[in-house]
Design an enzyme around this catalytic site. Structure first.
Site, PDB file in Angstrom:
ATOM      1  CB  SER A 231      -1.868   2.718   2.887  1.00 31.98           C
ATOM      2  OG  SER A 231      -0.752   1.876   2.997  1.00 31.98           O
ATOM      3  N   GLY A 232      -1.396   2.665   6.303  1.00 36.71           N
ATOM      4  CA  GLY A 232      -1.701   1.967   7.555  1.00 36.71           C
ATOM      5  C   GLY A 232      -0.921   0.670   7.751  1.00 36.71           C
ATOM      6  CE  LYS A 233       3.389   0.317   3.398  1.00 37.90           C
ATOM      7  NZ  LYS A 233       2.886   1.684   3.144  1.00 37.90           N
ATOM      8  CB  SER A 234       3.937   1.022  10.209  1.00 35.11           C
ATOM      9  OG  SER A 234       4.924   1.020   9.218  1.00 35.11           O
TER      10      SER A 234
ATOM     11  CD  GLU B 288       8.757   0.333   4.363  1.00 36.33           C
ATOM     12  OE1 GLU B 288       9.756   0.765   3.762  1.00 36.33           O
ATOM     13  OE2 GLU B 288       7.766   1.015   4.632  1.00 36.33           O
TER      14      GLU B 288
ATOM     15  CG  ASN C 145       4.910   6.658   1.468  1.00 34.42           C
ATOM     16  OD1 ASN C 145       5.295   5.494   1.495  1.00 34.42           O
ATOM     17  ND2 ASN C 145       5.662   7.646   1.031  1.00 34.42           N
TER      18      ASN C 145
ATOM     19  N   GLY D 223       0.865  -1.187   0.000  1.00 37.10           N
ATOM     20  CA  GLY D 223       0.000   0.000   0.000  1.00 37.10           C
ATOM     21  C   GLY D 223       0.888   1.219   0.000  1.00 37.10           C
TER      22      GLY D 223
HETATM   23  N1  LIG Z   1       3.109   7.346  15.989  1.00 37.39           N
HETATM   24  C1  LIG Z   1       2.110   7.929  15.306  1.00 37.39           C
HETATM   25  N2  LIG Z   1       1.393   8.935  15.866  1.00 37.39           N
HETATM   26  C2  LIG Z   1       0.371   9.528  15.198  1.00 37.39           C
HETATM   27  N3  LIG Z   1      -0.039   9.172  13.961  1.00 37.39           N
HETATM   28  C3  LIG Z   1       0.628   8.180  13.359  1.00 37.39           C
HETATM   29  C4  LIG Z   1       1.740   7.508  13.985  1.00 37.39           C
HETATM   30  N4  LIG Z   1       2.204   6.575  13.147  1.00 37.39           N
HETATM   31  C5  LIG Z   1       1.427   6.634  12.039  1.00 37.39           C
HETATM   32  N5  LIG Z   1       0.491   7.596  12.161  1.00 37.39           N
HETATM   33  C6  LIG Z   1      -0.576   7.920  11.185  1.00 37.39           C
HETATM   34  O1  LIG Z   1      -1.320   6.739  10.932  1.00 37.39           O
HETATM   35  C7  LIG Z   1      -1.668   6.614   9.548  1.00 37.39           C
HETATM   36  C8  LIG Z   1      -1.111   5.304   8.994  1.00 37.39           C
HETATM   37  O2  LIG Z   1       0.304   5.403   9.045  1.00 37.39           O
HETATM   38  P1  LIG Z   1       1.298   4.160   8.938  1.00 37.39           P
HETATM   39  O3  LIG Z   1       2.623   4.639   9.430  1.00 37.39           O
HETATM   40  O4  LIG Z   1       0.685   2.991   9.598  1.00 37.39           O
HETATM   41  O5  LIG Z   1       1.312   3.941   7.362  1.00 37.39           O
HETATM   42  P2  LIG Z   1       2.345   3.126   6.452  1.00 37.39           P
HETATM   43  O6  LIG Z   1       1.522   2.511   5.393  1.00 37.39           O
HETATM   44  O7  LIG Z   1       3.201   2.277   7.301  1.00 37.39           O
HETATM   45  O8  LIG Z   1       3.198   4.305   5.804  1.00 37.39           O
HETATM   46  P3  LIG Z   1       4.737   4.260   5.249  1.00 37.39           P
HETATM   47  O9  LIG Z   1       4.694   3.605   3.895  1.00 37.39           O
HETATM   48  O10 LIG Z   1       5.074   5.712   5.155  1.00 37.39           O
HETATM   49  O11 LIG Z   1       5.586   3.525   6.228  1.00 37.39           O
HETATM   50  C9  LIG Z   1      -1.098   7.848   8.878  1.00 37.39           C
HETATM   51  O12 LIG Z   1      -2.119   8.810   8.776  1.00 37.39           O
HETATM   52  C10 LIG Z   1      -0.015   8.314   9.830  1.00 37.39           C
HETATM   53  O13 LIG Z   1       0.188   9.703   9.759  1.00 37.39           O
HETATM   54 MG   LIG Z   2       5.283   2.141   7.595  1.00 35.51          MG
END
Ligand SMILES: Nc1ncnc2c1ncn2[C@@H]1O[C@H](COP(=O)(O)OP(=O)(O)OP(=O)(O)O)[C@@H](O)[C@H]1O
Ligand SMILES: [Mg+2]
Length: 287
Positions: free
Chosen positions: A42-45, A171, A40, A38
């Site tokens: 998108s919520g993966k982490s 990742e 950036n 997904g």
């Molecule tokens: N520690 C945090 N505190 C507040 N909001 C967060 C935190 N971590 C992520 N978010 C928010 O949660 C949502 C999902 O983010 P997440 O990091 O899970 O996405 P991701 O798919 O892992 O992105 P990436 O590809 O950048 O690693 C986003 O809107 C992000 O801004």
């Molecule tokens: Mg991530």
């Protein structure tokens, strides 16, 4: 081995105004290799953290729905208890090193010492983990003298030694060179073959296609689909989620070469070349 079941999971980090996970439901069979993709944010982490229990127990915030790993409801268990069942490996191997241990061997023993594992059992587990990750030859080396790929394998070995049923890798190869990336994927595949459930976030779609049994596609904090790499990467709307298909899929799509049995485009070089050979054979029969 544990089955993972996620039901209507909703989550919002503290002091934010928007959901980070919006009504996610799916389940994973024991021993599956699941890729998460997904664009950036998108919520993966966050999804990874929710399976490991860091969401909500470390991050707090508002949480709804349910995540089960086997018989354990993740949110009811403390983080340091949960890590015995679900191990998590992060992007940067440097951040996962304790910094206080002088050798790879001591580094891997650190988590086990904290768990109070008896010495004889500890030695057995460390040896097995080093063997599995192919790092026995570095056991007396200072962790900071390892390459990125070796260091990441040491981080995975530290987790394996705790004998989790599920390993989540967010990742884990993004800071590594191509050789380091390949080393980590090979190692993780070995773990998967031993029956450990693998959940892996990865931006390299060729690798996701090659190694995953099924792929979770997230978009803007929602689950779009969970399906085979072939089904996911053959979707006509893939571009709209900011995801590119593997290069082999793109070439086959350009040539309108679908596998008739599955109705999907090939996702790996092997699959594409098998299809191509079959078509050549059929063509020469027809002549
Ligand atoms: N520690 C945090 N505190 C507040 N909001 C967060 C935190 N971590 C992520 N978010 C928010 O949660 C949502 C999902 O983010 P997440 O990091 O899970 O996405 P991701 O798919 O892992 O992105 P990436 O590809 O950048 O690693 C986003 O809107 C992000 O801004
Ligand atoms: Mg991530």
């Amino acid at each position: 081995m544990a089955r993972i079941e996620i039901e209507h999971l909703k989550y919002q980090y503290p002091a934010t105004t928007k959901l980070a996970l919006d009504d996610i439901s799916f389940s994973v069979e024991p021993g599956e290799f699941i890729g998460i993709i997904g664009k950036n944010e998108s919520g993966k982490s966050t999804l990874c953290q929710a399976i490991a229990g860091l969401v909500p127990n470390f991050y707090k915030g508002s949480y709804g729905g349910k995540v089960m790993v086997g018989e354990i409801e993740v949110k009811t268990v403390e983080v340091n208890e949960m890590c015995k069942t679900v191990g998590i490996v992060f992007q940067n191997p440097f951040n996962q090193v304790t910094g206080s241990k002088l050798t790879v061997y001591e580094e891997i023993s650190f988590g086990l010492e904290n768990m109070g594992i008896p010495k004889v059992e500890m030695i057995k587990r460390i040896d097995e983990a080093m063997e599995l990750l192919d790092i026995i030859k570095y056991k007396d080396r200072n962790p900071f003298d390892l390459s990125g790929g070796q260091m990441q394998r040491m981080a995975i070995a530290s987790i394996i030694a705790m004998q989790p049923e599920v390993i989540i890798l967010d990742e884990p190869t993004s800071q590594l060179d191509p050789q380091g990336r390949e080393e980590v994927f090979q190692a993780v595949q070995k773990l998967s073959k031993k029956g450990i459930t693998i959940i892996m976030v990865e931006h390299n779609m060729e690798k996701i296609a090659q190694y995953s049994d099924r792929v979770v596609l997230l978009n803007d904090t929602k689950l779009v689909a969970i399906d085979t790499p072939q089904k996911i990467f053959s979707r006509d709307d893939l571009d709209s989620f900011g995801v590119e298909a593997p290069v082999f899929t793109k070439i086959c799509r350009g040539l309108h070469l679908k596998n008739e049995e599955t109705g999907c485009y090939p996702v790996t070089l092997e699959e594409a070349s098998r299809l191509f050979q079959r078509l050549v054979k059929e063509e020469s029969h027809n002549e």
